[in-house]
Design a protein around this motif. Structure first.
Motif, PDB file in Angstrom:
ATOM      1  N   HIS A   6       0.894  -1.214   0.082  1.00  0.00           N
ATOM      2  CA  HIS A   6      -0.142   0.097  -0.081  1.00  0.00           C
ATOM      3  C   HIS A   6       0.786   1.207   0.111  1.00  0.00           C
ATOM      4  CE1 HIS A   6      -3.555   2.001   1.979  1.00  0.00           C
ATOM      5  NE2 HIS A   6      -3.119   2.853   1.438  1.00  0.00           N
ATOM      6  N   HIS A   8       1.561   5.353  -2.119  1.00  0.00           N
ATOM      7  CA  HIS A   8       1.008   6.647  -2.917  1.00  0.00           C
ATOM      8  C   HIS A   8       2.406   7.062  -3.578  1.00  0.00           C
ATOM      9  CE1 HIS A   8      -3.075   5.882  -1.656  1.00  0.00           C
ATOM     10  NE2 HIS A   8      -2.596   5.596  -0.526  1.00  0.00           N
ATOM     11  N   HIS A  43      -5.208   6.282  -4.902  1.00  0.00           N
ATOM     12  CA  HIS A  43      -6.576   6.090  -4.480  1.00  0.00           C
ATOM     13  C   HIS A  43      -7.808   6.168  -5.931  1.00  0.00           C
ATOM     14  CE1 HIS A  43      -6.013   7.445  -0.451  1.00  0.00           C
ATOM     15  NE2 HIS A  43      -5.286   8.234  -0.817  1.00  0.00           N
ATOM     16  N   GLU A  81      -5.845   1.645  -4.656  1.00  0.00           N
ATOM     17  CA  GLU A  81      -6.766   1.571  -3.367  1.00  0.00           C
ATOM     18  C   GLU A  81      -7.936   2.078  -3.560  1.00  0.00           C
ATOM     19  OE1 GLU A  81      -5.334   4.229  -0.318  1.00  0.00           O
ATOM     20  OE2 GLU A  81      -6.496   3.664   1.548  1.00  0.00           O
ATOM     21  N   ASP A 192       1.685   2.961   3.338  1.00  0.00           N
ATOM     22  CA  ASP A 192       0.706   3.957   2.783  1.00  0.00           C
ATOM     23  C   ASP A 192       1.415   5.407   2.954  1.00  0.00           C
ATOM     24  OD1 ASP A 192      -1.658   5.137   2.548  1.00  0.00           O
ATOM     25  OD2 ASP A 192      -2.419   5.020   4.461  1.00  0.00           O
TER      26      ASP A 192
HETATM   27 FE   FE2 Z   1      -3.518   4.935   1.277  1.00  0.00          FE
END
Ligand code: FE2
Length: 237
Positions: A6, A8, A43, A81, A192
């Motif tokens: 996970h 970004h 996302h 995600e 994340d």
């Molecule tokens: Fe996230």
């Protein structure tokens, strides 16, 4: 096998990395943190992302980052995600938002009370679509009403759970997060990571802290599960 499922990390796709320079810096931090592979998971919001356009842009950014990545940095894969939306278990786009070409899909639950319908839809992703939902950063919901119902999805085998590296390093729910791990709920780890300064990847710090607090077996389990996903990701390349 240290797989960050996970992150970004793609440049300028979502609220994560703001530039190629930042993405490359994040990659080198990930290398220092010991990551073998990273799944970039921008996302996806069904309400305002056009599936075709969004996935094309993400793929382009992903290929660009891969091309620019320095030698020896972690292997990159592409996923999403996916924010929970009404109809997620019946929508044909859900199948197109998996982690690589695997059956796993990273689902972000809403920051709101969890309804019966939401729980039914997650179950249906598993039963009707044949996918395995991975609930993103479950540590963020530990104090929410209905959290136990969400975890029942894991108990019943309809979903897996991912925890954020920061969960046991900072914040007020560290103890509850550790309890989730020691109770056997957590299958996967994610940084994340959004940026170099605000939420850098801290997966090695997570590993050290976890091993110190609970002994090595819990992280070993995460590694074993990660290897399974990694092998499927490789097969699907
Ligand atoms: Fe996230």
């Amino acid at each position: 096998m240290l797989l960050d499922i996970h992150s970004h990390i793609l440049p300028q796709i979502d609220d994560g990395s703001s530039s190629m320079k930042e993405s490359l810096k994040l990659m080198s931090i990930q290398k220092e943190q010991g990551a073998d592979a990273i799944i970039a998971t921008p996302h996806f919001y069904a309400d305002y992302c056009d599936l075709y356009e969004y996935t094309q842009n993400a793929l382009e950014a992903f290929n660009h980052l891969k091309k620019n990545a320095n030698e020896g940095t972690p292997e990159l894969f592409l996923g999403y995600e996916v924010k929970y939306f009404n109809g997620i278990s019946e929508n044909e786009l859900t199948n197109k938002l998996t982690l690589g070409n695997t059956e796993f899909i990273l689902v972000e639950m809403p920051y709101a009370p969890i309804s019966e319908k939401m729980l039914d839809e997650i179950e249906a992703i598993s039963l009707n679509l044949g996918l395995t939902p991975i609930l993103a950063h479950v540590d963020r919901y530990v104090s929410f009403p209905g959290f136990r119902d969400v975890m029942k999805l894991v108990d019943d085998g309809y979903a897996k759970a991912q925890i954020n590296a920061d969960s046991i390093l900072c914040g007020s729910d560290k103890r509850k997060s550790l309890k989730l791990i020691s109770d056997g709920y957590i299958s996967y780890l994610g940084s994340d990571a959004h940026s170099v300064n605000e939420r850098p990847p801290r997966i090695n710090e997570f590993k050290q802290r976890l091993n110190k607090k609970l002994g090595p077996s819990y992280f070993e389990k995460i590694e074993k599960n990660s290897l399974e996903i990694y092998q499927k990701l490789r097969k699907g390349v």
